[in-house]
Design a protein around this motif. Structure first.
Motif, PDB file in Angstrom:
ATOM      1  N   GLY A  86       0.778  -1.230   0.000  1.00 20.13           N
ATOM      2  CA  GLY A  86       0.000   0.000   0.000  1.00 20.13           C
ATOM      3  C   GLY A  86       0.809   1.278   0.000  1.00 20.13           C
ATOM      4  N   PHE A  87       2.124   1.196  -0.259  1.00 18.06           N
ATOM      5  CA  PHE A  87       2.922   2.421  -0.215  1.00 18.06           C
ATOM      6  C   PHE A  87       2.441   3.438  -1.237  1.00 18.06           C
ATOM      7  N   ASP A  88       1.953   2.974  -2.372  1.00 18.62           N
ATOM      8  CA  ASP A  88       1.500   3.898  -3.412  1.00 18.62           C
ATOM      9  C   ASP A  88       0.329   4.758  -2.955  1.00 18.62           C
ATOM     10  N   LYS A  89      -0.308   4.357  -1.855  1.00 18.23           N
ATOM     11  CA  LYS A  89      -1.420   5.134  -1.316  1.00 18.23           C
ATOM     12  C   LYS A  89      -1.003   5.989  -0.122  1.00 18.23           C
ATOM     13  N   THR A  90       0.279   5.934   0.232  1.00 16.16           N
ATOM     14  CA  THR A  90       0.781   6.716   1.359  1.00 16.16           C
ATOM     15  C   THR A  90       0.706   8.203   1.042  1.00 16.16           C
ATOM     16  N   GLU A  91       0.108   8.971   1.938  1.00 19.10           N
ATOM     17  CA  GLU A  91      -0.062  10.401   1.706  1.00 19.10           C
ATOM     18  C   GLU A  91       1.173  11.198   2.091  1.00 19.10           C
ATOM     19  N   SER A  92       1.824  10.798   3.184  1.00 22.57           N
ATOM     20  CA  SER A  92       2.961  11.585   3.655  1.00 22.57           C
ATOM     21  C   SER A  92       3.884  10.729   4.513  1.00 22.57           C
ATOM     22  N   ILE A  93       5.148  11.148   4.584  1.00 21.16           N
ATOM     23  CA  ILE A  93       6.107  10.506   5.477  1.00 21.16           C
ATOM     24  C   ILE A  93       6.921  11.584   6.180  1.00 21.16           C
ATOM     25  N   PHE A  94       7.476  11.210   7.321  1.00 19.92           N
ATOM     26  CA  PHE A  94       8.377  12.086   8.066  1.00 19.92           C
ATOM     27  C   PHE A  94       9.780  11.537   7.891  1.00 19.92           C
ATOM     28  N   PHE A  95      10.753  12.401   7.621  1.00 19.43           N
ATOM     29  CA  PHE A  95      12.099  11.917   7.289  1.00 19.43           C
ATOM     30  C   PHE A  95      13.151  12.618   8.147  1.00 19.43           C
ATOM     31  N   VAL A  96      13.927  11.815   8.867  1.00 16.20           N
ATOM     32  CA  VAL A  96      15.065  12.319   9.634  1.00 16.20           C
ATOM     33  C   VAL A  96      16.331  11.902   8.889  1.00 16.20           C
ATOM     34  N   GLY A  97      17.135  12.866   8.482  1.00 13.58           N
ATOM     35  CA  GLY A  97      18.354  12.549   7.754  1.00 13.58           C
ATOM     36  C   GLY A  97      18.247  12.756   6.260  1.00 13.58           C
ATOM     37  N   ALA A  98      17.255  13.505   5.826  1.00 17.40           N
ATOM     38  CA  ALA A  98      17.051  13.719   4.388  1.00 17.40           C
ATOM     39  C   ALA A  98      18.115  14.607   3.762  1.00 17.40           C
ATOM     40  N   ASN A  99      18.887  15.303   4.567  1.00 15.96           N
ATOM     41  CA  ASN A  99      19.935  16.162   4.027  1.00 15.96           C
ATOM     42  C   ASN A  99      21.236  15.410   3.762  1.00 15.96           C
ATOM     43  N   GLY A 100      21.318  14.169   4.235  1.00 11.64           N
ATOM     44  CA  GLY A 100      22.482  13.356   3.948  1.00 11.64           C
ATOM     45  C   GLY A 100      22.439  12.842   2.521  1.00 11.64           C
ATOM     46  N   LYS A 101      23.543  12.306   2.036  1.00 14.82           N
ATOM     47  CA  LYS A 101      23.615  11.820   0.654  1.00 14.82           C
ATOM     48  C   LYS A 101      22.546  10.781   0.366  1.00 14.82           C
TER      49      LYS A 101
ATOM     50  N   CYS B 114      14.720  10.666  -1.126  1.00 19.35           N
ATOM     51  CA  CYS B 114      13.605  11.614  -1.186  1.00 19.35           C
ATOM     52  C   CYS B 114      13.358  12.089  -2.610  1.00 19.35           C
ATOM     53  N   LYS B 115      14.413  12.416  -3.327  1.00 17.78           N
ATOM     54  CA  LYS B 115      14.251  12.904  -4.691  1.00 17.78           C
ATOM     55  C   LYS B 115      13.642  11.842  -5.599  1.00 17.78           C
TER      56      LYS B 115
ATOM     57  N   ASP C 259      34.973   7.027  -9.269  1.00 20.02           N
ATOM     58  CA  ASP C 259      34.823   7.183  -7.819  1.00 20.02           C
ATOM     59  C   ASP C 259      33.345   7.252  -7.455  1.00 20.02           C
ATOM     60  N   GLU C 260      33.054   6.958  -6.211  1.00 25.67           N
ATOM     61  CA  GLU C 260      31.678   7.023  -5.701  1.00 25.67           C
ATOM     62  C   GLU C 260      31.637   8.103  -4.622  1.00 25.67           C
ATOM     63  N   VAL C 261      31.757   9.325  -5.070  1.00 22.40           N
ATOM     64  CA  VAL C 261      31.783  10.457  -4.141  1.00 22.40           C
ATOM     65  C   VAL C 261      30.800  11.517  -4.636  1.00 22.40           C
ATOM     66  N   GLY C 262      30.478  12.456  -3.764  1.00 29.84           N
ATOM     67  CA  GLY C 262      29.546  13.514  -4.143  1.00 29.84           C
ATOM     68  C   GLY C 262      28.104  13.028  -4.123  1.00 29.84           C
ATOM     69  N   GLU C 263      27.246  13.756  -4.812  1.00 28.71           N
ATOM     70  CA  GLU C 263      25.821  13.428  -4.840  1.00 28.71           C
ATOM     71  C   GLU C 263      25.585  12.086  -5.515  1.00 28.71           C
ATOM     72  N   ILE C 264      24.640  11.329  -4.959  1.00 32.85           N
ATOM     73  CA  ILE C 264      24.328  10.011  -5.506  1.00 32.85           C
ATOM     74  C   ILE C 264      23.529  10.150  -6.800  1.00 32.85           C
ATOM     75  N   CYS C 265      23.928   9.419  -7.818  1.00 32.91           N
ATOM     76  CA  CYS C 265      23.238   9.418  -9.105  1.00 32.91           C
ATOM     77  C   CYS C 265      22.093   8.405  -9.056  1.00 32.91           C
ATOM     78  N   VAL C 266      20.888   8.874  -9.355  1.00 34.05           N
ATOM     79  CA  VAL C 266      19.709   8.002  -9.312  1.00 34.05           C
ATOM     80  C   VAL C 266      19.840   6.855 -10.316  1.00 34.05           C
ATOM     81  N   LYS C 267      20.386   7.149 -11.488  1.00 34.65           N
ATOM     82  CA  LYS C 267      20.579   6.105 -12.488  1.00 34.65           C
ATOM     83  C   LYS C 267      21.503   5.017 -11.956  1.00 34.65           C
ATOM     84  N   ASP C 268      22.549   5.435 -11.251  1.00 31.97           N
ATOM     85  CA  ASP C 268      23.462   4.453 -10.651  1.00 31.97           C
ATOM     86  C   ASP C 268      22.758   3.623  -9.586  1.00 31.97           C
TER      87      ASP C 268
END
Length: 219
Positions: free
Chosen positions: A22-37, A43-44, A189-198
């Protein structure tokens, strides 16, 4: 090359969430740590694939600009969402304080509870259980732990992360990710922002090697 395994961890967290019933019906979530890589990438990707999903982030720093994203400095707001995702270590005292107003409230289905939260999913390492005494209808589970397939795959048989409290044939995705990078001879290298495709590529490769998320004990 510098490899962190964060790409595989982000992929594991993302798929653990979207595979929930049922995740596709989830209206909202609370996220701690969303600013990390890892949290930022998760989240994106969630916002891209679930445009109706709203995410409230516990942080003073605004790193994601999206109309469905809000920020708060009040940890108690996690009680306003059916699901909370934890990706950053906070002191247990902070959680105790945030949960205090609703602790001991009725959990009977026939009586309305003063909070919505039912599920806390945690990918912090080491995993530390939150004191949920008095919250009979909130479950706290560790996520982002991979299982191997020893009967069908020769990849990673035996004990790997038992020093981190895991069982045989289990491994953290960050460690598995580095091994996968070696197997597939990653040249970057695997540094910096994470690539969604990767993220998606790593997850596909992991599944091909017999890896999967450890199932959650959720009905």
């Amino acid at each position: 090359h510098v490899w962190t395994g964060d790409t595989m961890t982000a992929a594991s967290v993302y798929h653990q969430l979207i595979d929930l019933p049922g995740f596709d019906k989830t209206e909202s979530i609370f996220f701690v740590g969303a600013n990390g890589k890892i949290g930022n990438a998760v989240c994106k990707q969630l916002l891209a694939n679930y445009p109706k999903l709203k995410i409230e982030i516990y942080s003073l720093s605004h790193t994601i600009e999206n109309p469905n994203v809000t920020y708060t400095s009040d940890l108690a707001n996690l009680l306003n969402h059916k699901m909370a995702v934890l990706g950053k270590q906070l002191s247990l005292r902070k959680y105790a304080k945030a949960l205090a107003p609703a602790r001991g409230a009725s959990s009977k289905k026939s009586e309305a509870t003063p909070y919505k939260c039912r599920l806390i999913l945690d990918y912090t390492v080491p995993y530390t259980p939150i004191d949920l005494t008095g919250f009979q209808n909130i479950d706290h589970h560790q996520i982002a732990v991979l299982e191997t397939s020893p009967t069908t795959s020769n990849f990673l048989k035996g004990h790997f992360d038992i020093g981190f409290g895991l069982e045989q044939h289990q491994i953290y995705p960050c460690h598995a990710g580095c091994i996968i990078n070696t197997v597939y001879e990653r040249k970057t290298d695997e540094v910096g922002e994470i690539c969604v495709k990767d993220m998606m590529t790593m997850w596909k490769r992991g599944m091909e090697l017999g890896l999967k998320n450890r199932p959650l004990p959720i009905n």
